[in-house]
Design a protein around this motif. Structure first.
Motif, PDB file in Angstrom:
ATOM      1  N   UNK A 156       0.780  -1.344  -0.025  1.00  0.00           N
ATOM      2  CA  UNK A 156      -0.215   0.012   0.017  1.00  0.00           C
ATOM      3  C   UNK A 156       1.072   1.360  -0.017  1.00  0.00           C
ATOM      4  N   UNK A 157       0.513   2.191  -0.940  1.00  0.00           N
ATOM      5  CA  UNK A 157       1.098   3.673  -1.014  1.00  0.00           C
ATOM      6  C   UNK A 157       0.060   4.415  -0.423  1.00  0.00           C
ATOM      7  N   UNK A 158       0.426   5.007   1.106  1.00  0.00           N
ATOM      8  CA  UNK A 158      -0.326   6.087   1.639  1.00  0.00           C
ATOM      9  C   UNK A 158       0.013   7.233   1.125  1.00  0.00           C
ATOM     10  N   UNK A 159      -0.949   8.075   0.467  1.00  0.00           N
ATOM     11  CA  UNK A 159      -0.332   9.458  -0.096  1.00  0.00           C
ATOM     12  C   UNK A 159      -0.851  10.584   0.709  1.00  0.00           C
ATOM     13  N   UNK A 160      -0.202  11.431   1.164  1.00  0.00           N
ATOM     14  CA  UNK A 160      -0.619  12.811   1.581  1.00  0.00           C
ATOM     15  C   UNK A 160      -1.179  13.729   0.284  1.00  0.00           C
ATOM     16  N   UNK A 161      -2.362  13.990   0.366  1.00  0.00           N
ATOM     17  CA  UNK A 161      -2.589  14.709  -0.883  1.00  0.00           C
ATOM     18  C   UNK A 161      -4.117  15.464  -0.543  1.00  0.00           C
ATOM     19  N   UNK A 162      -4.249  16.604  -1.125  1.00  0.00           N
ATOM     20  CA  UNK A 162      -3.329  17.643  -2.024  1.00  0.00           C
ATOM     21  C   UNK A 162      -2.355  18.345  -0.889  1.00  0.00           C
ATOM     22  N   UNK A 163      -1.550  19.114  -1.742  1.00  0.00           N
ATOM     23  CA  UNK A 163      -0.686  19.798  -0.869  1.00  0.00           C
ATOM     24  C   UNK A 163      -1.335  20.621   0.285  1.00  0.00           C
ATOM     25  N   UNK A 164      -0.633  20.498   1.436  1.00  0.00           N
ATOM     26  CA  UNK A 164      -1.308  20.869   2.667  1.00  0.00           C
ATOM     27  C   UNK A 164      -1.708  19.920   3.459  1.00  0.00           C
ATOM     28  N   UNK A 165      -1.899  18.652   2.945  1.00  0.00           N
ATOM     29  CA  UNK A 165      -2.076  17.532   3.828  1.00  0.00           C
ATOM     30  C   UNK A 165      -1.013  17.052   4.346  1.00  0.00           C
ATOM     31  N   UNK A 166      -0.923  16.512   5.660  1.00  0.00           N
ATOM     32  CA  UNK A 166       0.079  15.892   6.230  1.00  0.00           C
ATOM     33  C   UNK A 166       1.486  16.691   6.073  1.00  0.00           C
ATOM     34  N   UNK A 167       2.391  15.813   5.589  1.00  0.00           N
ATOM     35  CA  UNK A 167       3.764  16.336   5.220  1.00  0.00           C
ATOM     36  C   UNK A 167       3.828  16.864   3.655  1.00  0.00           C
ATOM     37  N   UNK A 168       2.747  16.948   3.049  1.00  0.00           N
ATOM     38  CA  UNK A 168       2.886  17.439   1.549  1.00  0.00           C
ATOM     39  C   UNK A 168       2.831  18.837   1.496  1.00  0.00           C
ATOM     40  N   UNK A 169       3.453  19.538   0.638  1.00  0.00           N
ATOM     41  CA  UNK A 169       3.441  20.887   0.768  1.00  0.00           C
ATOM     42  C   UNK A 169       3.364  21.552  -0.628  1.00  0.00           C
ATOM     43  N   UNK A 170       3.508  22.782  -0.923  1.00  0.00           N
ATOM     44  CA  UNK A 170       3.573  23.549  -2.306  1.00  0.00           C
ATOM     45  C   UNK A 170       4.939  24.555  -2.222  1.00  0.00           C
ATOM     46  N   UNK A 171       5.557  24.635  -3.323  1.00  0.00           N
ATOM     47  CA  UNK A 171       6.836  25.696  -3.324  1.00  0.00           C
ATOM     48  C   UNK A 171       6.262  26.791  -3.577  1.00  0.00           C
ATOM     49  N   UNK A 172       5.155  27.218  -3.810  1.00  0.00           N
ATOM     50  CA  UNK A 172       4.628  28.724  -4.258  1.00  0.00           C
ATOM     51  C   UNK A 172       3.027  28.561  -3.667  1.00  0.00           C
ATOM     52  N   UNK A 173       2.700  29.950  -3.304  1.00  0.00           N
ATOM     53  CA  UNK A 173       1.415  30.158  -2.730  1.00  0.00           C
ATOM     54  C   UNK A 173       0.251  29.575  -3.696  1.00  0.00           C
ATOM     55  N   UNK A 174       0.565  29.870  -4.940  1.00  0.00           N
ATOM     56  CA  UNK A 174      -0.565  29.699  -6.047  1.00  0.00           C
ATOM     57  C   UNK A 174      -0.733  27.731  -6.123  1.00  0.00           C
ATOM     58  N   UNK A 175       0.323  27.256  -5.722  1.00  0.00           N
ATOM     59  CA  UNK A 175       0.041  25.943  -5.797  1.00  0.00           C
ATOM     60  C   UNK A 175      -0.694  25.065  -4.685  1.00  0.00           C
ATOM     61  N   UNK A 176      -0.887  25.998  -3.714  1.00  0.00           N
ATOM     62  CA  UNK A 176      -1.553  25.531  -2.431  1.00  0.00           C
ATOM     63  C   UNK A 176      -3.252  25.633  -3.004  1.00  0.00           C
ATOM     64  N   UNK A 177      -3.550  26.516  -3.898  1.00  0.00           N
ATOM     65  CA  UNK A 177      -4.969  26.628  -4.326  1.00  0.00           C
ATOM     66  C   UNK A 177      -5.414  25.595  -5.173  1.00  0.00           C
ATOM     67  N   UNK A 178      -6.201  24.556  -4.999  1.00  0.00           N
ATOM     68  CA  UNK A 178      -6.627  23.677  -5.783  1.00  0.00           C
ATOM     69  C   UNK A 178      -7.887  23.272  -5.640  1.00  0.00           C
ATOM     70  N   UNK A 179      -8.352  22.269  -6.463  1.00  0.00           N
ATOM     71  CA  UNK A 179      -9.770  21.651  -6.395  1.00  0.00           C
ATOM     72  C   UNK A 179      -9.813  20.262  -6.873  1.00  0.00           C
ATOM     73  N   UNK A 180     -11.129  19.712  -7.025  1.00  0.00           N
ATOM     74  CA  UNK A 180     -11.296  18.145  -7.187  1.00  0.00           C
ATOM     75  C   UNK A 180     -10.577  17.739  -8.286  1.00  0.00           C
ATOM     76  N   UNK A 181     -10.774  18.302  -9.514  1.00  0.00           N
ATOM     77  CA  UNK A 181     -10.082  17.876 -10.513  1.00  0.00           C
ATOM     78  C   UNK A 181      -8.463  18.113 -10.669  1.00  0.00           C
TER      79      UNK A 181
END
Length: 512
Positions: A156-181
């Motif tokens: 099993x691969x347990x994935x922290x997603x999207x950025x901002x979940x768990x230890x996942x992150x974004x390198x730019x503020x724009x990349x934190x803004x996301x949606x379902x698709x």
């Protein structure tokens, strides 16, 4: 260096969702097609360089704080970059099957929310270790082996997603803004990159699994895999099916199912249910502001079920004062950078014996320096706090998340399209869950108009009724729906033995 303009709203997002480590960032787009002039040899060299770049961000974890001795299973952690310029860095925990990794299925597991960490699903639901509550304190959580881990049957691969979940992150503020698709596309691209670096699993049967809000995101990932497999020159992913637990699938239908569910569970009288159903016309979510009778009914309904613990209607609610005390405890602990727990003056948190208390241990444990070092979270980002669920991303009816747009309201049509594929599906529901009641799930499954192969009947564990199941089919598509008796949101947390048995039987045969 070019100046980056950041809006006030983006600054708010940065203040609540600071990026984690840029440790071992990925530099290449693995799936950009090379031009016809590039020789096969150069392509192989390119893939080798990419593979080495990915390997740098992977680590074998042999031991963990709170666990005595070496781990009795194979655990790997790492980051893989996706999105524009790999701005989104997704963190994962990979655990090889404790059975036969060469032959057992591979599963990508996504925890709901969105914004809830994969570590939550690993610790409290289907992973190989959890907390020994009898021996643990918040200062010193102790781990123990979970005998009912789903890694008994699959890698099993347990994935922290999207950025901002768990230890996942974004390198730019724009990349934190996301949606379902976008979240679905990022998870799909993560999977492709992960398989490139783990080629020995390319031939294993792959299943996508997830619970709660992943009922919205996961079907879109399944569709992306089917679309990608049509590309003659692209990677072929050996997808065999998908597994969804307590899934939000049709947001309106799932919400409205709460009232008939409450009635069936004797939380509403016949008279209250009949009156509410008539005045609200079965829609308790989209109520016209001039529908006074329905608004009155909603007040009556709230008096009846407002204090019920929605994840499991038989369990008690925790007092909010405990959470407030823990928030202070956590801040003091982080400020003092405690790893040993021998610190005086911390606010006392009384464990109340209810479900939410269990989650306190994960925050205390995951924010310890030695735990982060074990998982290879970069010291450079040690001020970033791990939270079980990031409130800036969470889905709540009638509320807009700060950095996540819930732009898909229903994925029922995706399941309808999968019925034309060679595919297997397992959908299960804890029958005491009032967040996503089984009635709503069963209703959308019935709307697919599949043929019934095995009608409603009990399934058993240790000669006891563990739940009820019904099996549907259409050509080469099979869907098994199962309730888990006594299960909540989500079922494996409440009934781990029954859920592992369910999974293992379903892998072998669609009938439980």
């Amino acid at each position: 260096m070019a100046k980056v303009n950041i809006s006030y709203s983006e600054m708010q997002i940065i203040s609540t969702m600071k990026p984690l480590s840029q440790y071992h960032l990925q530099k290449w787009n693995l799936f950009k097609k090379p031009s016809s002039q590039i020789s096969q040899m150069l392509l192989l060299v390119f893939l080798l360089i990419v593979s080495l770049d990915v390997i740098e961000s992977q680590f074998r974890v042999k031991s963990l704080p709170g666990f005595d001795g070496d781990l009795p299973f194979t655990l790997e952690t790492g980051y893989i970059g996706v999105g524009d310029l790999d701005d989104v860095q997704l963190f994962y925990y990979f655990i090889e099957s404790e059975g036969n990794p060469k032959e057992d299925p591979l599963m990508l597991w996504l925890t709901g929310g969105p914004g809830c960490s994969a570590l939550s699903g690993l610790l409290f639901e289907i992973g190989p270790f959890t907390f020994d509550y009898a021996k643990s304190t918040l200062e010193n959580p102790i781990l123990e082996i979970n005998p009912y881990s789903w890694t008994k049957a699959a890698s099993i691969i347990f994935l922290d997603q999207p950025a901002g979940s768990g230890f996942s992150y974004a390198r730019s503020p724009h990349a934190y803004i996301t949606n379902d698709t976008m979240s679905a596309m990022h998870a799909y691209n993560f999977l492709k990159k992960w398989l490139v670096d783990h080629p020995k699993f390319l031939n294993n049967a792959l299943y996508l699994g997830g619970d709660s809000y992943m009922g919205i995101v996961l079907p879109m990932i399944v569709q992306e895999i089917y679309n990608g497999n049509k590309d003659k020159e692209g990677m072929k992913i050996n997808l065999k099916g998908y597994i969804l637990g307590n899934p939000i699938t049709d947001t309106s239908g799932d919400y409205n199912a709460k009232i008939p569910f409450a009635h069936r569970m004797a939380l509403l009288s016949d008279a209250i249910y009949k009156s509410a159903n008539e005045n609200c016309h079965g829609d308790y979510l989209n109520v016209a502001p001039n529908n006074g009778p329905c608004i009155h009914e909603l007040i009556v309904l709230d008096k009846c079920i407002g204090q019920i613990y929605k994840p499991h209607i038989l369990e008690p609610q925790c007092e909010t004062t405990n959470a407030l005390k823990y928030d202070l405890f956590r801040r003091v602990l982080r400020a003092l950078d405690n790893t040993s727990g021998n610190i005086l003056g911390l606010p006392e948190v009384q464990i109340q014996g209810c479900r939410d208390d269990n989650y306190l241990y994960s925050c205390a444990w995951a924010n310890r320096r030695d735990v982060r070092e074990a998982f290879h979270i970069s010291e450079e980002f040690s001020d970033i706090e791990w939270v079980r669920c990031n409130e800036t991303l969470l889905f709540n009816y009638g509320e807009e998340a700060i950095s996540y747009t819930h732009n898909v309201l229903s994925t029922v049509d995706y399941h309808r399209r999968f019925a034309d594929k060679t595919c297997r599906a397992l959908i299960y529901s804890g029958d005491h869950d009032m967040i996503v009641p089984y009635l709503g799930t069963l209703k959308w499954i019935q709307s697919l108009n599949l043929s019934v192969l095995n009608d409603w009947r009990p399934w058993f564990v240790d000669k006891q009724v563990a739940g009820y199941m019904i099996k549907y089919s259409k050509d080469d598509y099979n869907l098994t729906f199962a309730t888990v008796k006594g299960g909540g949101h989500t079922a494996p947390e409440y009934k781990p033995k029954e859920c592992l048995t369910m999974l293992m039987r379903w892998f072998v045969n669609d009938t439980l």
